[in-house]
Motif scaffolding. Sequence first.
Motif, short mmCIF file in Angstrom:
data_model
loop_
_atom_site.label_atom_id
_atom_site.label_comp_id
_atom_site.label_asym_id
_atom_site.label_seq_id
_atom_site.Cartn_x
_atom_site.Cartn_y
_atom_site.Cartn_z
N ARG A 157 0.58 -1.19 0.01
CA ARG A 157 -0.01 -0.24 0.03
C ARG A 157 0.80 1.02 -0.05
O ARG A 157 0.35 2.24 -0.80
N PRO A 158 1.91 1.33 0.82
CA PRO A 158 2.69 2.59 0.74
C PRO A 158 3.67 2.79 -0.72
O PRO A 158 3.56 3.97 -1.21
N TYR A 159 3.57 1.61 -1.20
CA TYR A 159 4.36 1.74 -2.65
C TYR A 159 3.21 2.46 -3.47
O TYR A 159 3.39 3.39 -4.36
N ILE A 160 2.22 2.20 -3.58
CA ILE A 160 0.91 2.60 -4.61
C ILE A 160 0.87 4.24 -3.92
O ILE A 160 0.91 5.08 -4.52
N ALA A 161 0.83 4.37 -2.56
CA ALA A 161 0.56 5.62 -2.19
C ALA A 161 1.54 6.44 -2.43
O ALA A 161 1.30 7.74 -2.87
N ASN A 162 2.85 6.28 -2.52
CA ASN A 162 4.04 7.11 -2.86
C ASN A 162 3.99 7.38 -4.29
O ASN A 162 4.26 8.72 -4.77
N TYR A 163 3.53 6.50 -5.29
CA TYR A 163 3.62 7.00 -6.68
C TYR A 163 2.20 8.06 -6.85
O TYR A 163 2.22 8.88 -7.65
N ILE A 164 0.97 7.51 -6.23
CA ILE A 164 -0.30 8.43 -6.38
C ILE A 164 0.08 9.90 -5.90
O ILE A 164 -0.47 10.94 -6.57
#
Length: 293
Positions: A157-164
């Motif tokens: 989830r942090p991976y996706i959040a950082n890209y968003i």
Amino acid sequence: MSKARKSGLGRGMDALFSSYEETPADHEIVEDILLEDIRPNPYQPRKKFDETLLQELADSIKQSGVFQPVILRQSTIKGYELIAGERRVRASRMAGKTSIPAIVRDLDEQQMIEIAVIENLQREDLSPLEEAEAYSLLMNKLSLTQAEVADRMGKSRPYIANYIRLLSLPDEVKEMVNDNHLSMGQARTLLGLKDKNQLIPLAKKVLDEQLTVRQLEEYVQRLNSQSPAPDDTKKKPAKVKKPAEIIAIEQQMQDYFGTSAIIHQKGDKGKIEIEYLSQSDLIRILDLLDIQL
């Protein structure tokens, strides 16, 4: 498609590969479709195509043709919509071809979106912002949360959040990222600035002075720790230096939430301050906390 290529995807995506697989099934045929009848996929996350590589592909197509068919679906209006294979379509046009081998499949809108995203995410040359746009597309068009996107994509989830979060950058800085002048790490570090008015000037400083991510992190920390202009009418209390373990915890929180996170401690009590940049950024953070609005 090889198992190795599938391995990067999470649960819920494997079923799509029967639609994405570019080898025709037993009941399917490969047919030549006029290029003029093919419209681009409106959900294509890739914005830029390397012209040199496209020309190389076009030269190959001139000599040997297209070996791998593209995937299309019948348009509800006229002709066909491209599902997968935009580079081959573009290169075929550059090569002067009038048609291209294709497999036409019966796919709905959701499958079209997911396959367009998958095809591009499997490529290593997708820019950080294009990857962020791909995740945002899944969230907006399919009403998925960041947690659901992470699960489908086999990411944290942090991976996706950082890209968003990259999508909240000013347009000028986004261009620097898209042009590969700023790396993902540098862009993330810039987002840690408390004073957003300094973001564009600092991004330019990174380019001018070729600052590394580590140097940029130190510079951002210095800017964030600077006190405001002194007020002669008020005496500011002396700043208490934080213990190293608190600073370390703050850093871990910043890495997880992808934004500024500060611990204010007073004796045994205190509070945690997590910054958000917009309403969508707040929703992103709440999603990481499993809190629904």
